[in-house]
Design an enzyme around this catalytic site. Structure first.
Site, PDB file in Angstrom:
ATOM      1  N   CYS A  46      -1.605  -7.003   5.868  1.00 63.29           N
ATOM      2  CA  CYS A  46      -2.951  -6.624   6.459  1.00 63.29           C
ATOM      3  C   CYS A  46      -3.734  -7.755   7.254  1.00 63.29           C
ATOM      4  O   CYS A  46      -3.978  -8.718   6.420  1.00 63.29           O
ATOM      5  CB  CYS A  46      -3.776  -5.855   5.669  1.00 63.29           C
ATOM      6  SG  CYS A  46      -5.349  -5.160   6.349  1.00 63.29           S
ATOM      7  N   CYS A  64       9.441   1.089  21.519  1.00 56.70           N
ATOM      8  CA  CYS A  64       8.271   1.694  22.108  1.00 56.70           C
ATOM      9  C   CYS A  64       7.065   0.607  22.248  1.00 56.70           C
ATOM     10  O   CYS A  64       6.292   1.125  22.816  1.00 56.70           O
ATOM     11  CB  CYS A  64       7.560   2.505  21.104  1.00 56.70           C
ATOM     12  SG  CYS A  64       7.087   1.912  19.496  1.00 56.70           S
ATOM     13  N   CYS A  95      -5.363   0.724   6.641  1.00 53.05           N
ATOM     14  CA  CYS A  95      -5.152   0.055   5.335  1.00 53.05           C
ATOM     15  C   CYS A  95      -6.011   0.650   4.326  1.00 53.05           C
ATOM     16  O   CYS A  95      -7.379   0.534   4.741  1.00 53.05           O
ATOM     17  CB  CYS A  95      -5.273  -1.443   5.273  1.00 53.05           C
ATOM     18  SG  CYS A  95      -5.709  -2.366   4.023  1.00 53.05           S
ATOM     19  N   HIS A 101      -7.561  -0.157  11.040  1.00 56.71           N
ATOM     20  CA  HIS A 101      -6.694   0.384  11.467  1.00 56.71           C
ATOM     21  C   HIS A 101      -5.656   0.067  11.743  1.00 56.71           C
ATOM     22  O   HIS A 101      -5.444  -1.307  12.439  1.00 56.71           O
ATOM     23  CB  HIS A 101      -7.348   1.044  12.893  1.00 56.71           C
ATOM     24  CG  HIS A 101      -6.389   1.639  13.999  1.00 56.71           C
ATOM     25  ND1 HIS A 101      -6.003   2.798  13.589  1.00 56.71           N
ATOM     26  CD2 HIS A 101      -6.176   1.314  15.039  1.00 56.71           C
ATOM     27  CE1 HIS A 101      -5.247   3.273  14.676  1.00 56.71           C
ATOM     28  NE2 HIS A 101      -5.072   2.294  15.695  1.00 56.71           N
ATOM     29  N   HIS A 104      -0.173   4.479  14.292  1.00 62.39           N
ATOM     30  CA  HIS A 104       0.073   5.814  14.091  1.00 62.39           C
ATOM     31  C   HIS A 104       1.193   6.098  13.437  1.00 62.39           C
ATOM     32  O   HIS A 104       2.404   5.299  13.480  1.00 62.39           O
ATOM     33  CB  HIS A 104      -0.058   6.490  15.259  1.00 62.39           C
ATOM     34  CG  HIS A 104      -1.286   6.525  15.832  1.00 62.39           C
ATOM     35  ND1 HIS A 104      -1.945   5.928  16.568  1.00 62.39           N
ATOM     36  CD2 HIS A 104      -2.197   7.588  15.678  1.00 62.39           C
ATOM     37  CE1 HIS A 104      -3.283   6.169  16.923  1.00 62.39           C
ATOM     38  NE2 HIS A 104      -3.489   7.226  16.194  1.00 62.39           N
ATOM     39  N   ASP A 108       9.460  10.873  14.225  1.00 65.90           N
ATOM     40  CA  ASP A 108      10.868  10.273  15.083  1.00 65.90           C
ATOM     41  C   ASP A 108      11.558   9.192  14.678  1.00 65.90           C
ATOM     42  O   ASP A 108      11.996   8.453  15.671  1.00 65.90           O
ATOM     43  CB  ASP A 108      10.386  10.590  16.623  1.00 65.90           C
ATOM     44  CG  ASP A 108       9.400   9.539  16.888  1.00 65.90           C
ATOM     45  OD1 ASP A 108       9.103   8.558  16.026  1.00 65.90           O
ATOM     46  OD2 ASP A 108       9.238   9.640  18.351  1.00 65.90           O
ATOM     47  N   ARG A 117       8.491   7.015  11.817  1.00 64.37           N
ATOM     48  CA  ARG A 117       8.346   5.859  12.582  1.00 64.37           C
ATOM     49  C   ARG A 117       6.743   5.532  12.463  1.00 64.37           C
ATOM     50  O   ARG A 117       5.894   5.972  13.060  1.00 64.37           O
ATOM     51  CB  ARG A 117       8.669   6.116  13.960  1.00 64.37           C
ATOM     52  CG  ARG A 117       8.223   4.872  15.081  1.00 64.37           C
ATOM     53  CD  ARG A 117       8.779   5.059  16.344  1.00 64.37           C
ATOM     54  NE  ARG A 117       8.217   6.266  17.156  1.00 64.37           N
ATOM     55  CZ  ARG A 117       7.438   6.309  17.964  1.00 64.37           C
ATOM     56  NH1 ARG A 117       6.570   5.012  18.454  1.00 64.37           N
ATOM     57  NH2 ARG A 117       6.841   7.422  18.399  1.00 64.37           N
ATOM     58  N   CYS A 119       4.129   3.213  13.748  1.00 67.62           N
ATOM     59  CA  CYS A 119       3.964   2.371  15.082  1.00 67.62           C
ATOM     60  C   CYS A 119       2.620   1.828  14.932  1.00 67.62           C
ATOM     61  O   CYS A 119       1.852   2.214  15.019  1.00 67.62           O
ATOM     62  CB  CYS A 119       3.882   3.561  16.162  1.00 67.62           C
ATOM     63  SG  CYS A 119       3.685   2.618  17.928  1.00 67.62           S
TER      64      CYS A 119
END
Ligand SMILES: [Zn+2]
Length: 135
Positions: A46, A64, A95, A101, A104, A108, A117, A119
């Protein structure tokens, strides 16, 4: 319940502006702004509190534009909330120790692994090589 409590001003003082914007204001970095984390063995921590969140072993190339992982590190303080912003239903991950933050999680990911996943914004995490690791 977050373990680490700081005011917005305290976070602003201790983080660079982009990290502050993404982690504390739930922003999103530009895609492909983090082309290269080292590929050597290690952990991703973090950016705000240093908690170990992900392992290099579960990082994969999702194309992505953000670092992607198919799993969190065992016992990592990664918590999820439903995110209804931008007219979408997504699962936000953060966290749990400090409330940062991270990004997400989407269903998939690689089917031969967990199918998930994660991301993650590159500025939300810091790479730390394993002790004694080569390269
Ligand atoms: Zn944290």
């Amino acid at each position: 319940m977050a373990k680490i409590h700081k005011t917005e001003a305290e976070w602003r003082d201790s983080l660079d502006p982009e990290t502050f914007r993404v982690t504390r204001l739930a922003g999103t970095e530009r895609p492909f702004s983090h082309p290269g984390f080292p590929k050597s063995a290690g952990s991703f921590k973090c950016a705000c509190c240093g908690a170990e969140l992900f392992s290099q072993e579960t990082k994969y190339e999702s194309h992505c534009g953000w670092p992607a992982f198919y799993a969190t590190k065992e016992g990592a303080p990664v918590a999820e909330t439903r995110d209804l912003s931008h007219g979408m239903v997504r699962v936000e991950v953060h966290c749990d120790d400090c409330g940062a933050h991270l990004g997400h999680v989407f269903p998939d990911g690689p089917q031969d692994k967990t199918g998930m996943r994660y991301c993650i914004n590159g500025v939300s995490i810091r790479f730390e090589p394993n002790e004694g690791a080569e390269g």
